[in-house]
Design a protein around this motif. Structure first.
Motif, short mmCIF file in Angstrom:
data_model
loop_
_atom_site.label_atom_id
_atom_site.label_comp_id
_atom_site.label_asym_id
_atom_site.label_seq_id
_atom_site.Cartn_x
_atom_site.Cartn_y
_atom_site.Cartn_z
N GLY A 1 8.21 4.49 -0.88
CA GLY A 1 7.13 5.18 -0.17
C GLY A 1 6.98 6.62 -0.62
N THR A 2 6.09 7.34 0.06
CA THR A 2 5.90 8.75 -0.23
C THR A 2 7.08 9.53 0.34
OG1 THR A 2 3.59 8.28 0.18
CG2 THR A 2 4.17 10.59 -0.15
N THR A 3 7.42 9.25 1.58
CA THR A 3 8.64 9.83 2.15
C THR A 3 9.62 8.69 2.41
OG1 THR A 3 7.65 9.70 4.33
CG2 THR A 3 7.58 11.85 3.26
N SER B 1 0.82 -1.22 0.00
CA SER B 1 0.00 0.00 0.00
C SER B 1 0.85 1.27 0.00
CB SER B 1 -0.93 0.00 1.22
OG SER B 1 -0.18 0.26 2.38
N SER B 2 2.19 1.13 0.01
CA SER B 2 3.05 2.32 0.05
C SER B 2 2.86 3.21 -1.18
CB SER B 2 4.52 1.91 0.08
OG SER B 2 4.83 1.35 1.31
N HIS B 3 2.97 4.49 -0.96
CA HIS B 3 2.93 5.52 -2.01
C HIS B 3 1.80 5.24 -3.00
CE1 HIS B 3 4.34 8.90 -4.17
NE2 HIS B 3 4.96 8.26 -5.14
N LYS B 4 2.15 5.03 -4.30
CA LYS B 4 1.08 4.78 -5.28
C LYS B 4 0.95 3.28 -5.52
CE LYS B 4 1.82 9.21 -7.49
NZ LYS B 4 2.59 9.88 -8.53
N GLY C 1 9.31 -0.16 1.12
CA GLY C 1 8.19 0.73 1.43
C GLY C 1 8.71 2.10 1.79
N GLY C 2 7.87 2.88 2.46
CA GLY C 2 8.25 4.23 2.88
C GLY C 2 8.69 4.25 4.34
N ASP C 3 8.83 5.46 4.86
CA ASP C 3 9.34 5.60 6.23
C ASP C 3 8.47 4.92 7.27
OD1 ASP C 3 11.68 6.96 5.66
OD2 ASP C 3 10.62 8.85 5.46
N GLY C 4 7.14 4.95 7.07
CA GLY C 4 6.25 4.31 8.04
C GLY C 4 6.54 2.82 8.14
N SER C 5 6.70 2.16 7.00
CA SER C 5 6.97 0.72 6.99
C SER C 5 8.34 0.42 7.61
CB SER C 5 6.98 0.17 5.56
OG SER C 5 5.80 0.46 4.93
N VAL C 6 9.34 1.22 7.23
CA VAL C 6 10.69 0.98 7.74
C VAL C 6 10.72 1.14 9.24
CG1 VAL C 6 13.09 1.70 7.61
CG2 VAL C 6 11.68 1.83 5.59
N SER C 7 10.01 2.15 9.71
CA SER C 7 9.96 2.40 11.15
C SER C 7 9.38 1.18 11.88
CB SER C 7 9.11 3.64 11.36
OG SER C 7 8.72 3.77 12.66
N GLU C 8 8.31 0.61 11.30
CA GLU C 8 7.70 -0.57 11.93
C GLU C 8 8.66 -1.76 11.93
OE1 GLU C 8 3.72 -1.59 10.50
OE2 GLU C 8 4.14 -3.70 10.93
N VAL C 9 9.37 -1.95 10.80
CA VAL C 9 10.28 -3.09 10.70
C VAL C 9 11.50 -2.90 11.63
CG1 VAL C 9 11.81 -4.35 9.12
CG2 VAL C 9 9.50 -3.76 8.40
N VAL D 1 4.42 -10.12 2.02
CA VAL D 1 3.74 -8.92 1.52
C VAL D 1 2.73 -8.57 2.61
CG1 VAL D 1 2.30 -7.97 -0.32
CG2 VAL D 1 4.12 -9.60 -0.88
N THR D 2 2.91 -7.43 3.27
CA THR D 2 2.10 -7.13 4.45
C THR D 2 0.63 -6.87 4.07
OG1 THR D 2 2.77 -4.82 4.35
CG2 THR D 2 4.02 -6.25 5.82
N GLU D 3 -0.25 -7.29 4.97
CA GLU D 3 -1.68 -7.18 4.66
C GLU D 3 -2.37 -6.09 5.45
OE1 GLU D 3 -3.13 -11.16 5.21
OE2 GLU D 3 -1.65 -11.90 3.75
N ARG E 1 -1.79 14.77 -0.42
CA ARG E 1 -2.17 14.72 1.00
C ARG E 1 -1.12 15.42 1.85
NH1 ARG E 1 -2.33 9.12 1.52
NH2 ARG E 1 -0.28 8.91 2.44
N LYS E 2 0.16 15.14 1.55
CA LYS E 2 1.26 15.72 2.35
C LYS E 2 1.34 17.23 2.12
CE LYS E 2 3.10 11.74 3.62
NZ LYS E 2 4.04 10.83 4.08
N ASP E 3 1.21 17.67 0.87
CA ASP E 3 1.27 19.11 0.58
C ASP E 3 0.09 19.83 1.24
OD1 ASP E 3 3.55 18.77 -0.81
OD2 ASP E 3 2.68 19.02 -2.81
#
Ligand SMILES: Nc1ncnc2c1ncn2[C@@H]1O[C@H](COP(=O)(O)OP(=O)(O)OP(=O)(O)O)[C@@H](O)[C@H]1O
Length: 499
Positions: free
Chosen positions: A229-231, A131-134, A186-194, A160-162, A300-302
């Motif tokens: 990811g987005t970021t 679900s990361s980014h696009k 993925g993005g920062d959110g995923s990396v942070s969780e891992v 593949v995370t659900e 969304r971020k902007d």
């Protein structure tokens, strides 16, 4: 052939047959029936350093539909090349020879050398957030990264995370010793969780009480980040670019370094392991963006950024921090013990306090490079210098605050404002102050607190909400990350134009 780690023209005679593409050259090993390997390289490229080679394959002629066997034509060496702007790319060098035995000998020799690189992973646990980014992380992994891992003979176990929290629950049950590394796509959110899951699992395996971990144990295996990811602040900080192939090649080549990690805790429990946090503007922006998940990610971020800027409000809080007692030079890993000793010398009476109204408070153990801040959100810290940057932006006008934000994209010092203070610290306690005499609704309006009295925190791009004091502690070099030292990266230009 000598085992010097270098193939050069004194070792092997290779005749360049034909240039195929920019990243694929064909050579012919001069036919030598004696199997003598001291031949002469006649190609333009004189030297192939084995430290840059990540795979060798036998090259065969096969008929259409033929899966096995086939006439051996030579060997192909796969090498990692440096391109501009910190990017790496893979390149194939084809060596042709008429003698099958000769090719097998060369193949075995080179394989042996490659197997001798102990720090290169042979087996990886991979998490992909679809679900990361696009929603392109799965594509990025299977199209750009998995083929390189396969080429380098790296076995992978892919999840593949659900749902949010899936990677964390898999890691808690994972036998980490079965792998040489963990990779997150993925993005920062995923990396942070891992990253949190990897370190938490290390504590569980070491029998630690996971609610209170004053001295956590190190992660047993390195962590790699494939940006999708987005970021992608962590990937940008480690590789100097948001380029999946570069990230994959750093992982394959086993480039690792020890990195400082923070723990974020309330007085009663550990919230998270992480690398950076923002309280105030950076957290409110993330909280607002999360409420608009239905919007496309960049929009969304902007939107959240502009809206939070329009509603700019300071947070009233008290900051307690323990400054770094003995400033340390950027030193190699061997200094880890010395750093821990230094840290223990900080006694409680050296805590300092500042209180007031703050627009933003950043606490960062790593420089946090990104496209909008090429020198980093915290250019005054390093990946493993045993300290954190505490950056306090006091209340000021919106115009002055925007001037400060704009400086992140420029070469000027973003901290050179009377309302910005920076400290080099080991520990920080952030205690938000709810205004007395106000009800929850009024507090929600005046502060960022939710109706339940929770305040948003942006921890490595992941939203956390906490009512009570948050205690941030630094743990020097607690995890190995795949990548290079930020100081070795080429600097790049800012790409954000939204302010
Ligand atoms: N299958 C899934 N569905 C929904 N969320 C997921 C799924 N797998 C993981 N997540 C969560 O998605 C969150 C955001 O992921 P990530 O950071 O990779 O994407 P992103 O596009 O960069 O998002 P962000 O907008 O947060 O920067 C993570 O917190 C992660 O736990």
């Amino acid at each position: 052939m000598r085992h010097s780690g270098v193939l050069n023209k004194d070792d092997v005679g290779l005749e360049k047959v034909q240039g195929v593409t920019k990243t694929s050259d064909v050579y012919r090993v001069k036919d030598d029936p004696q199997g003598d390997s001291s031949m002469v390289l006649q190609a333009q490229e004189d030297i192939i350093e084995m430290k840059d080679v990540f795979s060798v394959k036998l090259k065969r002629r096969r008929f259409v539909g033929q899966k096995k066997g086939g006439t051996v034509l030579g060997i192909t060496i796969f090498k990692c090349l440096n391109k501009e702007e910190n990017k790496l790319t893979d390149c194939a060098i084809h060596l042709n020879n008429l003698s099958e035995d000769h090719c097998h000998t060369w193949f075995r020799h080179l394989k042996e050398i490659l197997n001798g690189f102990q720090n290169r992973p042979k087996s990886l646990k991979v998490f992909v957030n679809p679900s990361s980014h696009k929603r392109e992380a799965t594509h990025v992994y299977y199209e750009q990264v998995a083929p390189l891992f396969k080429l380098a003979d790296i076995k992978t176990d892919v999840t593949v995370t659900e749902y949010e929290g899936h990677a964390l629950s898999v890691l808690k049950e994972c036998e980490l010793q079965a792998f040489d590394g963990v990779v997150c796509v993925g993005g920062d959110g995923s990396v942070s969780e891992v990253a949190h899951g990897l370190l938490l699992k290390a504590q569980i395996d070491a029998g630690k009480d996971t609610d209170y971990i004053p001295t956590p144990v190190r992660a047993p295996v390195p962590l790699g980040v494939i940006p999708a990811g987005t970021t992608n602040i962590l990937a940008h900080t480690l590789y100097g670019t948001k380029h999946a192939v570069t990230a994959a090649l750093h992982i394959i080549m086993g480039h690792t370094q020890a990195v400082d990690v923070c723990t974020f805790s309330t007085p009663s429990k550990l919230l998270r392991f992480g690398f950076s946090a923002m309280f105030g503007f950076g957290a409110r922006t993330l909280a607002l963006a999360e409420k608009h998940r239905w919007m496309p990610s960049s929009q969304r971020k902007d939107f959240a950024f502009i809206k939070t800027l329009a509603d700019l409000k300071p947070e009233e809080c008290e900051l307690l921090f323990l400054p770094l007692q003995f400033p340390q030079e950027d030193s190699p890993e061997s200094d880890r013990k010395k750093k821990e000793k230094t840290k223990n010398k900080g006694s409680k009476d050296q805590w300092q306090k500042i209180q007031g109204h703050f627009l933003n408070v950043s606490i960062m153990a790593i420089p946090c490079l990104c496209s909008t801040a090429p020198r980093g959100l915290a250019p005054n810290t390093r990946l493993n210098n045993g300290s954190m940057a505490l950056i306090v932006v006091k209340n000021t006008s919106r115009t002055e605050f925007v001037k400060h934000l704009k400086r992140y994209a420029s070469v000027k010092n973003q901290f050179n404002f009377p309302f910005v203070e920076t400290y080099t610290v080991q520990e920080v306690k952030v205690q938000p102050r709810l205004k007395s005499g106000l009800d929850a609704k009024e507090n929600t309006y005046l502060n960022a607190a939710s109706a339940e009295g929770n305040y948003p925190w942006n921890i490595d791009g992941d939203l956390m909400e906490e009512a009570s004091e948050v205690h941030v502690r630094l743990h020097p070099q607690l995890v190995n990350l795949y990548g290079v030292n930020t100081d070795d990266l080429e600097s790049s230009q800012a790409t954000c134009k939204c302010i």
